[in-house]
Design a protein around this motif. Structure first.
Motif, PDB file in Angstrom:
ATOM      1  N   PHE A 236       0.817  -1.214   0.000  1.00 50.42           N
ATOM      2  CA  PHE A 236       0.000   0.000   0.000  1.00 50.42           C
ATOM      3  C   PHE A 236       0.852   1.266   0.000  1.00 50.42           C
ATOM      4  O   PHE A 236       0.460   2.296   0.559  1.00 50.42           O
ATOM      5  CB  PHE A 236      -0.973   0.018   1.184  1.00 50.42           C
ATOM      6  CG  PHE A 236      -1.861  -1.187   1.270  1.00 50.42           C
ATOM      7  CD1 PHE A 236      -2.747  -1.477   0.253  1.00 50.42           C
ATOM      8  CD2 PHE A 236      -1.791  -2.038   2.362  1.00 50.42           C
ATOM      9  CE1 PHE A 236      -3.564  -2.601   0.316  1.00 50.42           C
ATOM     10  CE2 PHE A 236      -2.601  -3.157   2.433  1.00 50.42           C
ATOM     11  CZ  PHE A 236      -3.488  -3.437   1.411  1.00 50.42           C
ATOM     12  N   GLU A 266      -3.399   8.187   3.089  1.00 53.53           N
ATOM     13  CA  GLU A 266      -3.085   7.701   1.746  1.00 53.53           C
ATOM     14  C   GLU A 266      -3.135   6.180   1.671  1.00 53.53           C
ATOM     15  O   GLU A 266      -3.709   5.616   0.739  1.00 53.53           O
ATOM     16  CB  GLU A 266      -1.710   8.214   1.302  1.00 53.53           C
ATOM     17  CG  GLU A 266      -1.701   9.675   0.913  1.00 53.53           C
ATOM     18  CD  GLU A 266      -2.715   9.995  -0.180  1.00 53.53           C
ATOM     19  OE1 GLU A 266      -2.711   9.291  -1.215  1.00 53.53           O
ATOM     20  OE2 GLU A 266      -3.513  10.918   0.010  1.00 53.53           O
ATOM     21  N   SER A 268      -4.737   4.229   3.643  1.00 53.68           N
ATOM     22  CA  SER A 268      -6.122   3.818   3.904  1.00 53.68           C
ATOM     23  C   SER A 268      -6.951   3.823   2.628  1.00 53.68           C
ATOM     24  O   SER A 268      -7.786   2.944   2.405  1.00 53.68           O
ATOM     25  CB  SER A 268      -6.760   4.739   4.954  1.00 53.68           C
ATOM     26  OG  SER A 268      -6.177   4.560   6.223  1.00 53.68           O
ATOM     27  N   LYS A 269      -6.717   4.820   1.769  1.00 57.11           N
ATOM     28  CA  LYS A 269      -7.419   4.866   0.484  1.00 57.11           C
ATOM     29  C   LYS A 269      -7.091   3.631  -0.354  1.00 57.11           C
ATOM     30  O   LYS A 269      -7.960   3.053  -1.019  1.00 57.11           O
ATOM     31  CB  LYS A 269      -7.030   6.126  -0.287  1.00 57.11           C
ATOM     32  CG  LYS A 269      -7.538   7.426   0.316  1.00 57.11           C
ATOM     33  CD  LYS A 269      -7.028   8.624  -0.472  1.00 57.11           C
ATOM     34  CE  LYS A 269      -7.480   9.939   0.142  1.00 57.11           C
ATOM     35  NZ  LYS A 269      -6.917  11.103  -0.585  1.00 57.11           N
ATOM     36  N   LYS A 270      -5.834   3.209  -0.320  1.00 57.96           N
ATOM     37  CA  LYS A 270      -5.420   2.034  -1.088  1.00 57.96           C
ATOM     38  C   LYS A 270      -6.013   0.751  -0.507  1.00 57.96           C
ATOM     39  O   LYS A 270      -6.365  -0.171  -1.243  1.00 57.96           O
ATOM     40  CB  LYS A 270      -3.895   1.958  -1.142  1.00 57.96           C
ATOM     41  CG  LYS A 270      -3.284   3.116  -1.933  1.00 57.96           C
ATOM     42  CD  LYS A 270      -1.771   3.064  -1.950  1.00 57.96           C
ATOM     43  CE  LYS A 270      -1.212   4.244  -2.748  1.00 57.96           C
ATOM     44  NZ  LYS A 270       0.263   4.250  -2.789  1.00 57.96           N
ATOM     45  N   VAL A 272      -8.917   0.642   1.017  1.00 55.55           N
ATOM     46  CA  VAL A 272     -10.317   0.690   0.592  1.00 55.55           C
ATOM     47  C   VAL A 272     -10.453   0.194  -0.841  1.00 55.55           C
ATOM     48  O   VAL A 272     -11.365  -0.581  -1.169  1.00 55.55           O
ATOM     49  CB  VAL A 272     -10.884   2.120   0.725  1.00 55.55           C
ATOM     50  CG1 VAL A 272     -12.240   2.226   0.035  1.00 55.55           C
ATOM     51  CG2 VAL A 272     -11.007   2.510   2.193  1.00 55.55           C
ATOM     52  N   ASP A 273      -9.555   0.623  -1.722  1.00 56.84           N
ATOM     53  CA  ASP A 273      -9.599   0.185  -3.123  1.00 56.84           C
ATOM     54  C   ASP A 273      -9.428  -1.331  -3.224  1.00 56.84           C
ATOM     55  O   ASP A 273     -10.103  -1.991  -4.016  1.00 56.84           O
ATOM     56  CB  ASP A 273      -8.509   0.883  -3.937  1.00 56.84           C
ATOM     57  CG  ASP A 273      -8.815   2.354  -4.184  1.00 56.84           C
ATOM     58  OD1 ASP A 273      -9.994   2.736  -4.055  1.00 56.84           O
ATOM     59  OD2 ASP A 273      -7.877   3.112  -4.501  1.00 56.84           O
ATOM     60  N   MET A 274      -8.510  -1.889  -2.425  1.00 55.52           N
ATOM     61  CA  MET A 274      -8.309  -3.330  -2.450  1.00 55.52           C
ATOM     62  C   MET A 274      -9.557  -4.069  -1.974  1.00 55.52           C
ATOM     63  O   MET A 274      -9.978  -5.060  -2.574  1.00 55.52           O
ATOM     64  CB  MET A 274      -7.131  -3.720  -1.559  1.00 55.52           C
ATOM     65  CG  MET A 274      -6.805  -5.212  -1.607  1.00 55.52           C
ATOM     66  SD  MET A 274      -5.774  -5.793  -0.232  1.00 55.52           S
ATOM     67  CE  MET A 274      -6.962  -5.777   1.116  1.00 55.52           C
ATOM     68  N   LYS A 276     -12.599  -3.002  -2.071  1.00 59.10           N
ATOM     69  CA  LYS A 276     -13.620  -2.872  -3.121  1.00 59.10           C
ATOM     70  C   LYS A 276     -13.387  -3.881  -4.229  1.00 59.10           C
ATOM     71  O   LYS A 276     -14.328  -4.523  -4.717  1.00 59.10           O
ATOM     72  CB  LYS A 276     -13.583  -1.450  -3.708  1.00 59.10           C
ATOM     73  CG  LYS A 276     -14.221  -0.383  -2.837  1.00 59.10           C
ATOM     74  CD  LYS A 276     -14.150   0.963  -3.538  1.00 59.10           C
ATOM     75  CE  LYS A 276     -14.784   2.063  -2.719  1.00 59.10           C
ATOM     76  NZ  LYS A 276     -14.654   3.395  -3.380  1.00 59.10           N
ATOM     77  N   ASP A 277     -12.137  -4.033  -4.659  1.00 57.99           N
ATOM     78  CA  ASP A 277     -11.822  -4.977  -5.732  1.00 57.99           C
ATOM     79  C   ASP A 277     -12.185  -6.398  -5.333  1.00 57.99           C
ATOM     80  O   ASP A 277     -12.736  -7.161  -6.129  1.00 57.99           O
ATOM     81  CB  ASP A 277     -10.326  -4.906  -6.082  1.00 57.99           C
ATOM     82  CG  ASP A 277      -9.956  -3.630  -6.814  1.00 57.99           C
ATOM     83  OD1 ASP A 277     -10.877  -2.957  -7.327  1.00 57.99           O
ATOM     84  OD2 ASP A 277      -8.764  -3.305  -6.869  1.00 57.99           O
ATOM     85  N   THR A 314     -26.074   0.139  -3.431  1.00 59.90           N
ATOM     86  CA  THR A 314     -25.375   1.243  -2.746  1.00 59.90           C
ATOM     87  C   THR A 314     -26.244   2.481  -2.559  1.00 59.90           C
ATOM     88  O   THR A 314     -25.742   3.544  -2.202  1.00 59.90           O
ATOM     89  CB  THR A 314     -24.119   1.631  -3.534  1.00 59.90           C
ATOM     90  OG1 THR A 314     -24.493   2.038  -4.868  1.00 59.90           O
ATOM     91  CG2 THR A 314     -23.155   0.468  -3.636  1.00 59.90           C
TER      92      THR A 314
END
Length: 342
Positions: A236, A266, A268-270, A272-274, A276-277, A314
């Motif tokens: 991350f 920063e 944490s955003k990554k 979250v993206d993981m 979500k994926d 959502t």
């Protein structure tokens, strides 16, 4: 009755064991600055699966704000995934509580520059080994260590955690071959705000240098003394921070490297993206399976229909505590697809 997972001798008679120590778990889940038990609202997200739980002391109006109407069925099903029965014996629960009590004292010590936490590395190694071992053996963290790794950590803990009313033997652990290759690095956000979202994530891609995101800490724990994985695998975006952190080995005082909240935000955003994926990848397969089962043309649901279902899932009208649950996924999928039924 099953035997205790730690000592392997006594009956696992303890109820309400925390897989993650409460003094850390409450900093991740507790609401409104509460520090007592049963004030948590927590979420667990996996592939095509989301679950939530809440403490018995959370006020009804707060539960309604998060989940909507709470039914008797919700209350009956409500269970904290990291509080378990019959995992340990009462004696081993006390042994773990002892090392947790020692480590919990470090929480109040924090600096903006590299600093000593106030405990020995022997205590630190046993504490973090106990957290990683419990998460792995419990099996609900998304990551499981190998049988060899689990057994090594178990033997270390069983060998060196003192029994009730016994003192911790620093000399005994320092002279043991069992721990001579163990090392860990620990970095900590020094200025996170109290109500900021925190993480409990056992990184799935690191096997030699185990990587745990917990509260405002990131812990890299190596069974071989090496942390080379952080040279080859992305963590991350904080690889350099971990690599630059001091190595804690048996025989010294624990040292922590602090980092700024901007870095926490920063990565944490990554995370979250993981997440979500992982979650959306499972949804994509689910939609295709529903499409085929319903007699749709081809083996893929049209992208436009998937987007419409996702918008339903959502929707702002749905409560955050409900919208990603399996029941809501099925319900939303049905609501959208029935509009197009012949």
């Amino acid at each position: 009755m099953d035997k205790c997972n730690l000592c392997k001798n006594n009956d696992a008679d303890k109820t309400g064991s925390h897989i993650v120590p409460h003094f850390l778990l409450k900093r991740i889940e507790n609401i409104d600055g509460k520090t007592d038990r049963d004030y948590e609202i927590g979420y667990k997200i996996e592939r095509l699966k989301s679950a939530s739980h809440f403490g018995r002391s959370v006020q009804p109006e707060r539960l309604e704000e998060t989940f909507g109407e709470i039914t008797d069925e919700d209350i009956d099903k409500n269970k904290h995934p990291l509080v378990v029965d019959n995992f340990l014996c009462s004696d081993c629960e006390e042994r773990l509580a002892h090392i947790e009590g020692i480590y919990s004292q470090t929480i109040e010590t924090i600096e903006k520059t590299e600093y000593e936490s106030g405990i020995s590395t022997s205590n630190g190694i046993l504490f973090w080994a106990s957290v990683l071992w419990r998460l792995s053996v419990h099996g609900e963290s998304g990551v499981k260590l190998t049988a060899v790794q689990n057994e090594l950590l178990r033997v270390i803990l069983d060998s060196f955690l003192p029994a009730k009313n016994e003192k911790f033997n620093e000399k005994l652990i320092a002279e043991s071959d069992l721990v001579k290759e163990l090392s860990y690095k620990i970095i900590r956000c020094h200025n996170c705000v109290q109500d900021e979202a925190k993480w409990l994530l056992f990184h799935p891609d690191f096997y030699d240098s185990l990587c745990l995101f917990i509260d405002e800490f990131v812990v890299a724990f190596s069974l071989s003394g090496q942390h080379d994985e952080f040279n080859t695998k992305d963590c991350f975006g904080i690889n350099d921070l971990i690599l630059d952190a001091p190595v804690n080995i048996i025989g010294g005082n624990e040292v922590i490297k602090p980092f700024d909240r901007s870095i926490f935000i920063e990565f944490s955003k990554k995370i979250v993206d993981m997440v979500k994926d992982v979650y959306v990848g499972g949804l994509d397969e689910f939609f295709d399976e529903v499409h085929v089962a319903a007699g749709g043309k081809g083996d893929k649901m049209p992208a436009e229909l998937k987007q419409e279902i996702m918008a339903e899932i959502t929707s702002d009208e749905k409560k955050n505590g409900r919208k990603y649950s399996q029941d809501e996924i099925v319900k939303s999928t049905y609501e959208v697809m029935k509009k197009y039924a012949p």
